[in-house]
Scaffold this motif. Structure first.
Motif, short mmCIF file in Angstrom:
data_model
loop_
_atom_site.label_atom_id
_atom_site.label_comp_id
_atom_site.label_asym_id
_atom_site.label_seq_id
_atom_site.Cartn_x
_atom_site.Cartn_y
_atom_site.Cartn_z
N ILE A 83 7.02 -4.57 2.30
CA ILE A 83 6.04 -4.66 1.22
C ILE A 83 5.86 -6.13 0.82
N PRO B 262 -4.89 -7.40 -2.92
CA PRO B 262 -3.88 -6.43 -3.36
C PRO B 262 -2.66 -7.12 -3.96
N TRP C 70 1.11 -4.71 -1.00
CA TRP C 70 0.54 -4.17 0.22
C TRP C 70 1.61 -4.00 1.29
N ARG C 71 1.46 -2.92 2.02
CA ARG C 71 2.42 -2.53 3.04
C ARG C 71 2.03 -3.17 4.36
N CYS C 72 2.99 -3.72 5.08
CA CYS C 72 2.73 -4.42 6.33
C CYS C 72 3.53 -3.82 7.48
N ASP D 92 -8.03 -5.07 -1.98
CA ASP D 92 -7.17 -4.18 -2.76
C ASP D 92 -7.63 -2.73 -2.65
N SER E 171 -7.21 -0.52 5.41
CA SER E 171 -6.31 -1.37 6.19
C SER E 171 -7.03 -2.66 6.52
N GLY F 243 -2.01 -4.57 7.49
CA GLY F 243 -1.67 -4.31 6.09
C GLY F 243 -2.59 -3.30 5.45
N ALA F 244 -2.11 -2.69 4.38
CA ALA F 244 -2.92 -1.77 3.60
C ALA F 244 -2.48 -1.88 2.15
N ALA F 245 -3.44 -1.93 1.24
CA ALA F 245 -3.11 -2.01 -0.18
C ALA F 245 -2.34 -0.77 -0.58
N THR F 246 -1.26 -0.96 -1.34
CA THR F 246 -0.38 0.14 -1.71
C THR F 246 -0.11 0.12 -3.20
#
Length: 848
Positions: free
Chosen positions: A723, A735, A738-740, A784, A788, A815-818
């Motif tokens: 993260i 974001p 964000w998860r990577c 944000d 992805s 990455g994706a905003a989390t």
């Protein structure tokens, strides 16, 4: 499926089982479709994240078809249209029930479109917007259900078999098309299926995997279903299908056959040769050698008449794949029957009557690389290289270009326009590197359909007139959109009125030789380069070292400099790997496969690094000459730094792919970057510059937002999934969490994430300063809310004199905003959290 127009072949024997026995409780209210999983006691969040293992497979499969097929119909169609299960079910002799769509268009879609057209505009907009929300959710589910597993795991296959998913996808796609009204003009036609099942069916029919892979992600589901109804392609020579058992996704094994072939299986006609010495002389004089076929007479055998092209002698340039019979690696010769066939086709293009004698002045002239490019490179090395450099001029100055492909030759005069368009799309011709430029520079184009050359203008006019029934016009429009980038592209002819700056010597000499490409500008823009590379990403070359010189021709750069760089590199490799190679040939003509030596070091099968570096330098020099009013100077799409794959190894160019050709791996990059970037922090809108080589030779200069890694708070190894926490210094549109997922580069640089990042703060002083790691993000706004986005992990090596950071690429991040309160357990672990500080949207990077 029956609602789609069928080609001349046999429909694939696909059966789509019907698992539903009666209609569900969904009405035409959209909210009930969204809430239906809860009504059936299924947790939608588990469905959303594809946790198939949590459901009983048999019951869940019935629910999914109930929801995504019949439920979707009732949710989208108005209450006036009554949905009946029996309209979509057929029963065979054994009592087995299967999905059918033969009533879909006339009994459901046409009445619905009529109702939409009679609605007030505001009401229609509201309804179609609500429908889009339902259709988008159904599309996402259908797409993931249709995907074959890519890796081993406890749950290899989704609960709904692919034969049940495909009707859901086809129905959803049809509803999306009908929902796109003329007023809203918004066709939700993203991918409803991965196409795995359709691709599998085409290969079972005997289609080449290389061809199938080329169209798998390029067309919507309706067009691909039409492809399956064309029937297995045959060859005119043998009237039987080719055997593609040894073909792969990256190469058609049948194109390895390059010996000259007769037009029929049992033909034993003689071989014709042009006057090679006169051909070489014409090339030296910057003329185009052209030929005529002279039929036999009472006093002479058939022969090839030689001539020079000029304004009074127009000619047709032949564009073909060597393996289709017109190529010959053994020399400049061709069977009599092939020359006769070419002459007949050319005469029809020039409207020369059949009964007229093809004397020196009676027949049409034509140019064929097999006969008009000297094959003896030991004797005619300079002429051979100059002939390659004249390729663009040859096709640009030809009266017409005639495309010949073995798949189209099996057609006849009754073959429909739609099938001709589809057969060309499924041809080997459209996937070869050298064939690309031959369509780009043509004044007019003919396609040899059977034995009849059809004008492309006539084909395009006929495509517009196709009926809407069975989505014929829609399929044709999609195919024509593909060809619009291939034939007569305006983008390749961009010119500017400004006078170019004086050129430096050496690399700066980007202009072609005098007389080779007259009247064209050497300027290159990002838009031009993006178009060219996009087309190349779906093409292959048997001799991959042809790529730099072919690109230099397309971009109007100095091909001789590129040729010299490739040749010099080959000679150096010959000295190391094959000492005797320098005395032999350095490569076959374009489109011909190099024969592998017994030594594993086959230097013709790997890209030419020196050639690509020279090409990039020439393109960069041309971009610097672009007038300021056109765009900020530069021509490289900045997103070239993001895709994975093998890259050049030379310092300053390690950001660039070794090849832009198709290799089976994802090499494409986004060319839809905004031209203007709004910086909300300072309330300023700026021009987004194109990529340009750093003058200090630190790599490619690009502008992207990014994040400096400031802290890794951990006493344990950092995982590949982690993260990013930038909540301390948030930036609008970016974001906070964000998860990577990290993927190391195929070659060089990064290594695994555990090897790059320090394990604790105390280690950071020993390994590296934490500010030496950074992330470049592929995007400028609203990340944000994005599902992805791509980014790369880089090591900061210093500051560039021209401004910004100099960095070395280590690996790719997705990455994706989390949300901060996401309930994934692994997100709560402190050792999976990395802190960072956002840099401005206008941050400059020199990426190596």
């Amino acid at each position: 499926m029956e609602h789609i127009h069928s080609g001349s072949g046999k429909r694939p024997e696909l059966q789509f089982p019907c698992l539903v026995s009666r209609l569900n409780t969904i009405t035409n209210r959209k909210c009930q479709w969204h809430e239906y999983p809860k009504v059936r006691d299924y947790d939608f969040e588990d469905i959303r994240f594809y946790q198939w293992q949590k459901f009983p497979a048999r019951e869940f499969a019935t629910f999914l078809q109930d929801w995504l097929f019949f439920g979707l119909l009732r949710a989208i169609l108005p209450a006036e249209i009554v949905v009946r299960v029996d309209d979509f079910v057929r029963t065979n002799d054994r009592g087995e029930r299967y999905i059918t769509t033969h009533k879909l268009v006339n009994d459901y879609l046409k009445p619905w479109e009529k109702i939409l057209s009679e609605m007030p505009e505001e009401e229609m907009r509201k309804l179609t917007k609500e429908n889009r929300r339902v259709l988008e959710k159904a599309r996402n589910l259908s797409y993931h259900l249709s995907e074959l597993p890519r890796a081993l795991g406890p749950h290899l296959f989704p609960p709904l078999q692919l034969e049940c998913v495909l009707p859901c996808a086809l129905l959803g796609h049809a509803l999306s098309i009908s929902n796109a009204s003329p007023i809203t003009n918004d066709a939700l036609c993203h991918a409803w299926t991965t196409g795995d099942l359709i691709a599998e069916q085409m290969e079972l029919q005997g289609w080449c995997p290389f061809i199938v892979c080329g169209i798998k992600h390029s067309h919507d589901i309706t067009t691909r279903c039409y492809f399956t109804t064309l029937g297995r392609p045959k060859t005119k020579k043998y009237k039987t299908p080719r055997n593609h058992a040894r073909c792969t996704d990256t190469l058609c094994d049948q194109t390895r056959i390059k010996d000259a072939q007769h037009t029929t299986q049992h033909c034993t006609c003689a071989t014709l040769l042009p006057p090679v010495a006169r051909v070489a002389e014409a090339i030296r004089n910057a003329s185009t050698p052209v030929l005529q076929y002279l039929p036999p007479t009472d006093s002479a055998l058939s022969s090839l008449s030689f001539g020079f092209s000029n304004s009074s002698s127009p000619y047709v340039a032949i564009s073909h794949v060597w393996a289709d019979g017109l190529g010959n690696p053994r020399g400049n010769e061709t069977p009599d029957c092939q020359a006769k066939r070419l002459q007949q086709a050319v005469d029809r293009i020039f409207h020369i009557p059949k009964n007229s004698k093809s004397t020196g002045s009676g027949g049409g002239w034509w140019w064929l690389d097999t006969l008009c490019v000297p094959a003896d490179k030991k004797k005619y090395e300079k002429e051979y290289e100059k002939a390659i450099r004249q390729m663009k001029m040859i096709y640009a100055q030809a009266d017409s270009v005639l495309i010949i492909d073995s798949g189209l030759e099996t057609c006849d005069d009754d073959t429909s326009t739609l099938e001709v368009l589809a057969r060309l799309r499924l041809s080997n011709w459209i996937r070869r590197l050298w064939c690309y430029q031959e369509g780009q520079f043509a004044k007019s184009i003919y396609v040899l359909v059977g034995s009849t050359p059809r004008s492309w203008d006539d084909i395009a006019d006929a495509a517009i007139q196709l009926p809407r029934e069975g989505y014929q016009r829609r399929i044709a429009e999609e195919l024509m959109n593909t060809y619009s980038k291939l034939f007569f592209p305006r983008i390749m002819n961009e010119t500017f009125v400004d006078e170019p700056e004086p050129l430096d010597s050496g690399v700066g000499a980007i202009n072609m030789e005098v007389g080779e490409v007259p009247g064209e500008s050497p300027f290159i823009t990002e838009r031009v380069l993006s178009e060219v590379i996009e087309q190349l990403s779906n093409r292959v070359a048997t001799n991959i070292r042809d790529e730099p010189q072919c690109l230099s021709l397309l971009l109007n750069l100095n091909t001789k400099l590129v040729q010299d760089a490739v040749k010099e590199e080959e000679c150096e490799e010959c000295k190391v790997n094959e000492p005797n190679c320098a005395e032999g040939d350095r490569g076959d003509p374009p489109g011909v496969e190099q024969k592998k030596s017994s030594d594993s070091n086959d230097h013709f099968s790997i890209p030419s690094e020196a050639g690509m570096v020279m090409l990039l330098r020439l393109a960069n020099q041309a971009a610097k000459l672009t007038p300021d009013h056109v765009r900020p100077r530069g021509c490289f799409p900045p997103s070239m730094i993001f895709p994975t794959g093998r890259r050049l190894r030379r310092r300053g160019f390690r950001w660039a792919p070794q090849s832009y050709l198709y290799s089976g791996a994802l090499q494409s990059f986004s060319s839809f970057l905004p031209l203007k970037v709004h910086d909300a922090r300072f309330r300023i809108t700026r021009d987004r510059p194109s990529g340009l080589l750093c003058e200090s030779e630190h790599g490619l200069r690009v502008m992207y937002p990014g994040l400096l890694i400031t802290d890794i708070d951990s006493v344990r190894p950092v995982a590949e999934h982690f993260i990013i926490d930038s909540s301390d210094e948030p930036i609008e549109g970016m974001p906070k969490f964000w998860r990577c997922t990290y993927t190391k580069d195929v070659q060089g640089g990064g290594g695994a994430w555990e090897d790059i990042a320090p394990r604790s703060n105390s280690d950071s002083c020993d390994k590296m300063d934490m500010r030496q790691l950074a992330i470049i993000v592929d995007g400028f706004n609203n990340l944000d809310s994005s599902q992805s986005f791509s980014s790369i992990l880089v090591k900061v090596t210093g500051e560039c004199p021209e401004g910004g950071y100099t960095v070395q690429r280590l690996g790719r991040l997705v990455g994706a905003a989390t949300p901060k309160d996401d309930d994934y357990e692994w997100m709560r672990d402190p050792w999976l959290r990395v802190k960072g500080s956002w840099l401005p949207l206008t941050q400059m990077w020199c990426v190596d």
